[in-house]
Design a protein around this motif. Sequence first.
Motif, PDB file in Angstrom:
ATOM      1  N   VAL A   1     -10.704   3.437   0.424  1.00  0.00           N
ATOM      2  CA  VAL A   1     -10.125   3.173   1.743  1.00  0.00           C
ATOM      3  C   VAL A   1     -10.947   2.097   2.456  1.00  0.00           C
ATOM      4  CG1 VAL A   1      -9.538   4.140   4.000  1.00  0.00           C
ATOM      5  CG2 VAL A   1      -9.139   5.475   1.928  1.00  0.00           C
ATOM      6  N   LYS A   2     -12.263   2.253   2.345  1.00  0.00           N
ATOM      7  CA  LYS A   2     -13.144   1.257   2.936  1.00  0.00           C
ATOM      8  C   LYS A   2     -12.889  -0.113   2.302  1.00  0.00           C
ATOM      9  CE  LYS A   2     -17.808   2.010   3.122  1.00  0.00           C
ATOM     10  NZ  LYS A   2     -19.210   1.802   2.617  1.00  0.00           N
ATOM     11  N   ALA A   3     -12.808  -0.136   0.996  1.00  0.00           N
ATOM     12  CA  ALA A   3     -12.562  -1.402   0.294  1.00  0.00           C
ATOM     13  C   ALA A   3     -11.238  -2.020   0.720  1.00  0.00           C
ATOM     14  CB  ALA A   3     -12.567  -1.152  -1.217  1.00  0.00           C
ATOM     15  N   THR A   4     -10.256  -1.162   0.891  1.00  0.00           N
ATOM     16  CA  THR A   4      -8.945  -1.672   1.301  1.00  0.00           C
ATOM     17  C   THR A   4      -8.998  -2.274   2.704  1.00  0.00           C
ATOM     18  OG1 THR A   4      -7.810  -0.075  -0.097  1.00  0.00           O
ATOM     19  CG2 THR A   4      -6.533  -1.034   1.688  1.00  0.00           C
ATOM     20  N   ILE A   5      -9.736  -1.634   3.567  1.00  0.00           N
ATOM     21  CA  ILE A   5      -9.866  -2.168   4.929  1.00  0.00           C
ATOM     22  C   ILE A   5     -10.525  -3.542   4.902  1.00  0.00           C
ATOM     23  CG2 ILE A   5     -11.092  -1.883   7.114  1.00  0.00           C
ATOM     24  CD1 ILE A   5     -10.510   1.135   6.881  1.00  0.00           C
ATOM     25  N   ILE A   6     -11.537  -3.681   4.079  1.00  0.00           N
ATOM     26  CA  ILE A   6     -12.205  -4.982   3.986  1.00  0.00           C
ATOM     27  C   ILE A   6     -11.244  -6.037   3.453  1.00  0.00           C
ATOM     28  CG2 ILE A   6     -14.052  -6.257   2.830  1.00  0.00           C
ATOM     29  CD1 ILE A   6     -15.644  -3.573   2.870  1.00  0.00           C
ATOM     30  N   ARG A   7     -10.478  -5.626   2.489  1.00  0.00           N
ATOM     31  CA  ARG A   7      -9.498  -6.534   1.949  1.00  0.00           C
ATOM     32  C   ARG A   7      -8.454  -6.944   2.980  1.00  0.00           C
ATOM     33  NH1 ARG A   7      -6.495  -6.489  -2.662  1.00  0.00           N
ATOM     34  NH2 ARG A   7      -5.128  -8.275  -2.661  1.00  0.00           N
ATOM     35  N   LEU A   8      -7.997  -5.984   3.717  1.00  0.00           N
ATOM     36  CA  LEU A   8      -7.006  -6.272   4.752  1.00  0.00           C
ATOM     37  C   LEU A   8      -7.583  -7.188   5.826  1.00  0.00           C
ATOM     38  CD1 LEU A   8      -5.378  -2.743   5.151  1.00  0.00           C
ATOM     39  CD2 LEU A   8      -4.268  -4.793   4.239  1.00  0.00           C
TER      40      LEU A   8
ATOM     41  N   LEU B   1       0.875  -1.147   0.000  1.00  0.00           N
ATOM     42  CA  LEU B   1       0.000   0.000   0.000  1.00  0.00           C
ATOM     43  C   LEU B   1       0.920   1.207   0.000  1.00  0.00           C
ATOM     44  CD1 LEU B   1      -2.614  -0.845   2.765  1.00  0.00           C
ATOM     45  CD2 LEU B   1      -2.920  -0.926   0.307  1.00  0.00           C
ATOM     46  N   GLY B   2       0.616   2.193  -0.763  1.00  0.00           N
ATOM     47  CA  GLY B   2       1.420   3.406  -0.658  1.00  0.00           C
ATOM     48  C   GLY B   2       1.336   3.954   0.753  1.00  0.00           C
ATOM     49  N   GLU B   3       2.294   4.768   1.121  1.00  0.00           N
ATOM     50  CA  GLU B   3       2.303   5.337   2.469  1.00  0.00           C
ATOM     51  C   GLU B   3       1.024   6.128   2.760  1.00  0.00           C
ATOM     52  OE1 GLU B   3       3.934   5.150   5.380  1.00  0.00           O
ATOM     53  OE2 GLU B   3       4.875   3.441   4.400  1.00  0.00           O
ATOM     54  N   GLU B   4       0.545   6.841   1.739  1.00  0.00           N
ATOM     55  CA  GLU B   4      -0.651   7.680   1.962  1.00  0.00           C
ATOM     56  C   GLU B   4      -1.874   6.812   2.193  1.00  0.00           C
ATOM     57  OE1 GLU B   4      -0.487   7.177  -1.853  1.00  0.00           O
ATOM     58  OE2 GLU B   4       1.546   6.945  -1.041  1.00  0.00           O
ATOM     59  N   ARG B   5      -1.998   5.792   1.351  1.00  0.00           N
ATOM     60  CA  ARG B   5      -3.148   4.887   1.503  1.00  0.00           C
ATOM     61  C   ARG B   5      -3.105   4.185   2.859  1.00  0.00           C
ATOM     62  NH1 ARG B   5      -6.780   3.387  -2.291  1.00  0.00           N
ATOM     63  NH2 ARG B   5      -6.845   5.621  -2.054  1.00  0.00           N
TER      64      ARG B   5
END
Lengths: 178, 178
Positions: free
Chosen positions: B137-144, A160-164
């Motif tokens: 960001v929400k999608a990334t959290i779910i993925r994580l 993940l990029g630092e910002e993300r």
Amino acid sequence: MARATRKIEILHAASKIVSERGIFNLTLEATAIEAGVSKGGLLYHFPSKEALVKGMVDHLAENYRDKIAASVAESANDKGKWIKSYADVTFNNPYPNKEMHAGLLAAKAVNSDLLDPIRTLYNEWQTKIEQDGIDPVKATIIRLATDGIWLSELFDLHHLGEERKEEVYLKLKNWIDE
Amino acid sequence: MARATRKIEILHAASKIVSERGIFNLTLEATAIEAGVSKGGLLYHFPSKEALVKGMVDHLAENYRDKIAASVAESANDKGKWIKSYADVTFNNPYPNKEMHAGLLAAKAVNSDLLDPIRTLYNEWQTKIEQDGIDPVKATIIRLATDGIWLSELFDLHHLGEERKEEVYLKLKNWIDE
DNA sequence: TTCACTATACTACCTGGACGGTTTTTTTTC
DNA sequence: GAAAAAAAACCGTCCAGGTAGTATAGTGAA
């Protein structure tokens, strides 16, 4: 010099080898050389390879436990302090994570039972996290997401990029207090 | 019998050994025996151990890609179908996950570069997930969070009870459509 | 004839661990 | 407080066993 330190130097050396060269290069001889000690000297401290890996895991489990506990201790006693500390430490501490990765991989390779101290740790935290004044499902999701970062770093699967990463971190933090 | 199948049988055998007996027991001979093939036969298909592990990773990456793609295909084309499919498949498919675990561990042990197909996969999915009509960001959290389950299963660190796991799954799903 | 193997033998190398020392540090004794 | 004894910390070599990979001769099916 270095009385109780030698053992720890050896553990660091072992972690370094696993991180940089992989499990298959974690040999007693390589570890001894990396630690600047003879093979006999290494075997004095750790009488077998399994003992060495056990040493790695025990050491890192203790370290990680202390780290989280310290973070919790300096929190105001607000709700969600356990999950907050867990996320804080895990997101922002590249160092113990590296050792964690090496220890996990080594233990998994050598003998899964050696992971027990980590399992204990995990269970402790999960209990604390779920009984900390916020919705346990929400808390669990935050914990899992934090672990997801971990997985990704362990296998170097995706940066993940630092910002993300920061956005994720902030959104999780805000969610705790929602 | 078994023309293209033999190779795959060998790959399954290799995964089984890694899962059940650990990386250090993944030897060419053990793999041959497990697959019911001679060592020469194994080496006919995979001329080196590294080639074998590469075969494992390539095969599982292809499988996983197909699995997710199939799930996406049968989704209505609603937003969030990529993250939904990713979570669905990963939460509910113990089988490919087992092979994934074995492949990841084997590749990490033998040669990290062999993980490249997984990295590619991961990048593809991350891109799709972030461009699928919901907050990235929400999608990334779910993925994580989904990956967090994975980490936990990979090292057998902690069993969320089935109910808690289900609660997490449902909360994540609802969150997508929120 | 080629493909997809089997079966066996062999090499070259590496690794864990045992072992028998040796040196350094600590403790005890006088 | 110096000498002696004991314990702790460490060295370096050796070996049995295991492993990747090579080589080779042969088999049955398509």
